[in-house]
Design an enzyme around this catalytic site. Structure first.
Site, PDB file in Angstrom:
ATOM      1  N   HIS A 119      -8.492   1.109  -3.699  1.00 53.13           N
ATOM      2  CA  HIS A 119      -9.389   0.909  -2.551  1.00 53.13           C
ATOM      3  C   HIS A 119     -10.061   2.245  -2.253  1.00 53.13           C
ATOM      4  CE1 HIS A 119      -9.575  -0.116   2.066  1.00 53.13           C
ATOM      5  NE2 HIS A 119     -10.779  -0.047   1.519  1.00 53.13           N
ATOM      6  N   GLY A 177      -2.678  -3.826   9.163  1.00 57.95           N
ATOM      7  CA  GLY A 177      -1.917  -4.488  10.213  1.00 57.95           C
ATOM      8  C   GLY A 177      -1.235  -5.771   9.795  1.00 57.95           C
ATOM      9  N   SER A 184       0.849  -1.193   0.000  1.00 62.23           N
ATOM     10  CA  SER A 184       0.000   0.000   0.000  1.00 62.23           C
ATOM     11  C   SER A 184       0.882   1.239   0.000  1.00 62.23           C
ATOM     12  CB  SER A 184      -0.892   0.005   1.231  1.00 62.23           C
ATOM     13  OG  SER A 184      -1.472   1.291   1.383  1.00 62.23           O
ATOM     14  N   MET A 203      -9.029   8.214  -0.130  1.00 60.03           N
ATOM     15  CA  MET A 203      -9.837   8.603   1.039  1.00 60.03           C
ATOM     16  C   MET A 203     -10.348  10.024   0.845  1.00 60.03           C
ATOM     17  SD  MET A 203      -7.574   7.210   4.214  1.00 60.03           S
ATOM     18  CE  MET A 203      -6.630   5.686   4.122  1.00 60.03           C
ATOM     19  N   MET A 236     -11.346  -5.708   5.783  1.00 50.89           N
ATOM     20  CA  MET A 236     -10.549  -4.737   6.553  1.00 50.89           C
ATOM     21  C   MET A 236     -10.220  -5.333   7.914  1.00 50.89           C
ATOM     22  SD  MET A 236      -9.983  -2.107   4.675  1.00 50.89           S
ATOM     23  CE  MET A 236      -9.100  -1.255   5.976  1.00 50.89           C
ATOM     24  N   ASP A 270      -6.606  -6.310   4.572  1.00 49.16           N
ATOM     25  CA  ASP A 270      -5.998  -4.980   4.555  1.00 49.16           C
ATOM     26  C   ASP A 270      -5.986  -4.396   5.962  1.00 49.16           C
ATOM     27  OD1 ASP A 270      -5.091  -2.456   3.917  1.00 49.16           O
ATOM     28  OD2 ASP A 270      -6.894  -1.867   2.809  1.00 49.16           O
ATOM     29  N   HIS A 320      -1.436  -1.365  -4.078  1.00 56.83           N
ATOM     30  CA  HIS A 320      -2.694  -0.977  -3.439  1.00 56.83           C
ATOM     31  C   HIS A 320      -2.690   0.542  -3.227  1.00 56.83           C
ATOM     32  CE1 HIS A 320      -6.141  -1.942  -0.743  1.00 56.83           C
ATOM     33  NE2 HIS A 320      -5.696  -0.938  -0.003  1.00 56.83           N
ATOM     34  N   MET A 357     -12.167   4.492  -0.261  1.00 58.12           N
ATOM     35  CA  MET A 357     -12.814   4.755   1.035  1.00 58.12           C
ATOM     36  C   MET A 357     -13.493   6.111   0.907  1.00 58.12           C
ATOM     37  SD  MET A 357      -9.712   3.252   3.321  1.00 58.12           S
ATOM     38  CE  MET A 357      -8.644   3.285   1.890  1.00 58.12           C
ATOM     39  N   SER A 378       2.836  -0.276   5.991  1.00 64.31           N
ATOM     40  CA  SER A 378       4.016   0.030   6.800  1.00 64.31           C
ATOM     41  C   SER A 378       5.017  -1.119   6.811  1.00 64.31           C
ATOM     42  CB  SER A 378       3.593   0.407   8.223  1.00 64.31           C
ATOM     43  OG  SER A 378       2.626  -0.474   8.721  1.00 64.31           O
ATOM     44  N   GLY A 418      -8.794   4.173   7.287  1.00 69.63           N
ATOM     45  CA  GLY A 418      -8.451   5.578   7.481  1.00 69.63           C
ATOM     46  C   GLY A 418      -6.965   5.852   7.630  1.00 69.63           C
ATOM     47  N   PHE A 419      -6.249   4.926   8.243  1.00 67.72           N
ATOM     48  CA  PHE A 419      -4.843   5.199   8.536  1.00 67.72           C
ATOM     49  C   PHE A 419      -4.007   3.928   8.430  1.00 67.72           C
ATOM     50  CE2 PHE A 419      -7.501   8.215  10.759  1.00 67.72           C
ATOM     51  CZ  PHE A 419      -6.936   9.429  10.380  1.00 67.72           C
ATOM     52  N   GLY A 420      -2.750   4.110   8.022  1.00 65.06           N
ATOM     53  CA  GLY A 420      -1.802   3.007   8.050  1.00 65.06           C
ATOM     54  C   GLY A 420      -1.235   2.836   9.448  1.00 65.06           C
ATOM     55  N   ASP A 476      -4.853   3.706  -1.750  1.00 65.26           N
ATOM     56  CA  ASP A 476      -5.943   4.053  -0.844  1.00 65.26           C
ATOM     57  C   ASP A 476      -6.469   5.450  -1.150  1.00 65.26           C
ATOM     58  OD1 ASP A 476      -6.107   1.757   0.988  1.00 65.26           O
ATOM     59  OD2 ASP A 476      -4.044   2.301   1.488  1.00 65.26           O
TER      60      ASP A 476
END
Ligand code: DX5
Ligand code: ZN
Length: 220
Positions: free
Chosen positions: A61, A172, A5, A32, A132, A170, A28, A63, A193, A137-139, A30
């Site tokens: 993706h 963690g 990502s 948003m 999910m 997607d 990927h 969002m 990350s 919303g956040f990495g 994102d």
């Protein structure tokens, strides 16, 4: 499959950051809108530019609110897979058909707290399900393991011929969590990350892939 990502990449050097993930199966992206999720990232103009500088199939993706209105343009631009949220789509069956008609695969994403059972029929129209494993919303958030029940439910329906789609996860995903996701039956692992936080992103991709393969004999 491993899908890095770019949310965790350096946004001032996105072309270089795409070059750094050679060997990735998908990239990927994102999108948003600061409405469906609290964060704001990038949209169609940047996706169009990124498509020009990479051959890696793009996994968009979305969002965003009102994907029924906005998603098709990402398919028309050349994204390989365009994923919308079930919590935001007004007519997910029409949307899947429109995405496929526009030339992309159709993906459906589901937040950690949304049950999958009401949507199993809708999934017949889709090529991918993006489960999910963090709140979108956040990495860099921690993996929510209970979403693996949804993965197992859908894996079973695919393996018994009731559905025909790829299962993505997607949020963690890293060296501590990828094996349990692989065991549950995920096909495609998004990692932000864990890839872009590594000194060598391409090596991080291969290390994750090796772990996933060793955790699930289906991949061998
Ligand atoms: C979160 C995004 C993810 C994010 C994952 O809303 O959908 O794709 O980049 O980041 P990590 O892998 O760091 O959890
Ligand atoms: Zn994502």
């Amino acid at each position: 499959m491993i899908a890095p990502s770019i949310l965790s990449a350096d946004f001032a050097r996105l072309a270089d950051e795409l070059a750094a993930i050679h060997g990735a199966d998908w990239v990927h992206v994102d999108v948003m809108d600061a409405h469906f999720v609290p964060n704001l990232t990038l949209g169609l103009p940047i996706v169009e530019s990124l498509l020009k500088v990479t051959d890696i199939p793009m996994d968009c993706h979305l969002m965003i609110e009102d994907p029924d209105r906005w998603a098709i343009a990402y398919a028309e631009a050349g994204a390989h897979n365009v994923t919308v949220h079930i919590e935001a789509a007004k007519d997910p069956i029409k949307l899947a058909r429109d995405l496929r008609a526009a030339g992309s695969k159709a993906g459906l994403s589901i937040k950690p707290g949304t049950p999958i059972e009401p949507y199993l029929d809708v999934l017949k129209e889709y090529d991918t399900l993006l489960v999910m494993s963090v709140e979108p919303g956040f990495g860099g958030q921690s993996f929510i393991a209970h979403v693996l029940d949804k993965v197992r439910t859908v894996r079973n329906l695919v393996d018994t011929g009731h559905l025909n789609l790829l299962v993505e996860i997607d949020g963690g995903i890293n060296s501590d969590t990828i094996e349990q996701a692989a065991e549950a039956g995920v096909d495609c692992f998004v990692a932000g990350s864990a890839v872009y936080g590594a000194a060598d992103p391409a090596r991080a991709i291969e290390a994750l892939r090796t772990q996933a393969v060793s955790a699930n004999h289906r991949f061998a």
